[in-house]
Design an enzyme around this catalytic site. Structure first.
Site, PDB file in Angstrom:
ATOM      1  N   GLY A   1       0.827  -1.190   0.000  1.00  0.00           N
ATOM      2  CA  GLY A   1       0.000   0.000   0.000  1.00  0.00           C
ATOM      3  C   GLY A   1       0.867   1.247   0.000  1.00  0.00           C
ATOM      4  CB  CYS A   2       0.339   4.692  -1.237  1.00  0.00           C
ATOM      5  SG  CYS A   2      -1.319   5.060  -0.618  1.00  0.00           S
ATOM      6  CE1 TYR A   3      -1.241   8.433   3.828  1.00  0.00           C
ATOM      7  CE2 TYR A   3      -3.118   7.089   3.168  1.00  0.00           C
ATOM      8  CZ  TYR A   3      -2.553   8.335   3.393  1.00  0.00           C
ATOM      9  OH  TYR A   3      -3.293   9.468   3.179  1.00  0.00           O
TER      10      TYR A   3
END
Length: 308
Positions: free
Chosen positions: A114-116
């Protein structure tokens, strides 16, 4: 001979970004479906099983359905940009700087981070592994992202409602990234995660504030920085900065990038630190990570088509 790539979900934000990066790559031949064919499950099944590589840019449920369409003896290798398979057996986590390049090179199934979590894990995972920070600490994560990470619906909302300056969400504290953050960092507790979206198309800051003086065992800020520098010495996409600026900025028109920039900020006494990662949610946080994995899996230059 060019290797075939089918992007399932090519009309979405991440799919479009990946297709743009592969468009002029002679090493790959994109398998394209018309709009009608994309909605025909038989056509999708054929494309999924025909391609050398399938990149899934779909909602979680649709990604699970796409994998189920693969024949038992299918030779198709899959990169899933959704969160559906990040903890699934038989799937390699697509963060080569953390899992090792060879794991991705040899993988048949790769799950995009995921990006976070990409920002969080880039900061925390090496420090937990080296025991410079404790596994049992109740960590917090503050994240701010451009609105493209929310897909077409959130993009439309920001474009239609021009007065949105800041959108905090995940207030029920059940964000789907939490399990990924905990397991991939090797933590005993899920962090408390505070995400927000701002009126910028792309780019994000992920921050982990830590009061090291309150911990029974923690390294000094300089040792934390030194370990990150050592760990990423051979990682061309991740840079640990020695000099700390007075401020970090995200711009409304942020340039695309596949880099991750890391900082360790601290007070003069060295009692507290702010670990901060800056990255592009559509770059290393999504499309760039998928292309990096594709490069490794296909035997291409790892950095081909990436924006450094």
């Amino acid at each position: 001979m060019a290797q075939t790539v089918f992007i399932d979900g090519a009309a979405g934000t991440t799919g479009l970004e990946i297709a743009d990066r592969l468009e002029d790559r002679e090493e790959f031949d994109l398998v394209r479906l018309s709009e009608a064919e994309r909605k025909d499950s038989a056509c999708r099944r054929t494309a999924l099983n025909y391609a050398d590589f399938a990149i899934l840019c779909l909602p979680d449920e649709a990604s699970v359905e796409a994998v189920a369409m693969l024949d038992e003896d299918s030779g198709t290798r899959v990169i899933d940009a959704s969160s559906a398979h990040r903890g699934a057996p038989g799937w390699i986590y697509g963060f080569p700087e953390l899992v090792g390049k060879n794991a991705v090179v040899n993988a048949k199934r790769v799950a995009n981070p995921g990006c976070y979590p990409t920002g969080f894990l880039a900061l925390i995972a090496p420090l937990i592994r080296s025991k410079l920070l404790p596994r049992d600490w109740p960590y917090t994560v503050n994240g701010i992202s451009g609105f493209s990470g929310g897909g077409k619906s959130l993009i439309a909302r920001f474009e239609e409602e021009g007065d949105i300056a800041y959108r905090a969400y995940g207030l029920a504290l059940g964000h789907k990234h939490l399990a990924e953050m905990k397991s991939k960092a090797g933590l005993e507790h899920e962090p408390v995660f505070s995400p927000a979206v701002i009126p910028a198309f792309r780019g994000m800051l992920v921050e982990v504030p830590v009061h090291v003086a309150a911990m029974r065992s923690a390294a000094t800020p300089q040792k934390l920085r030194d370990e990150l520098t050592r760990y990423y010495a051979d990682a061309p996409l991740i840079k640990v900065h020695e000099d700390n600026p007075d401020e970090l900025i995200l711009r409304r028109e942020q340039e695309p990038s596949d880099r991750v920039d890391l900082w360790v900020f601290s007070d003069k006494e060295g009692e507290a630190v702010r670990l901060i990662a800056r990255l592009d949610n559509l770059g290393k946080g999504a499309a760039g990570a998928a292309v990096q994995s594709l490069n490794l899996m296909s035997g291409c230059d790892e950095l081909a088509g990436l924006r450094i």
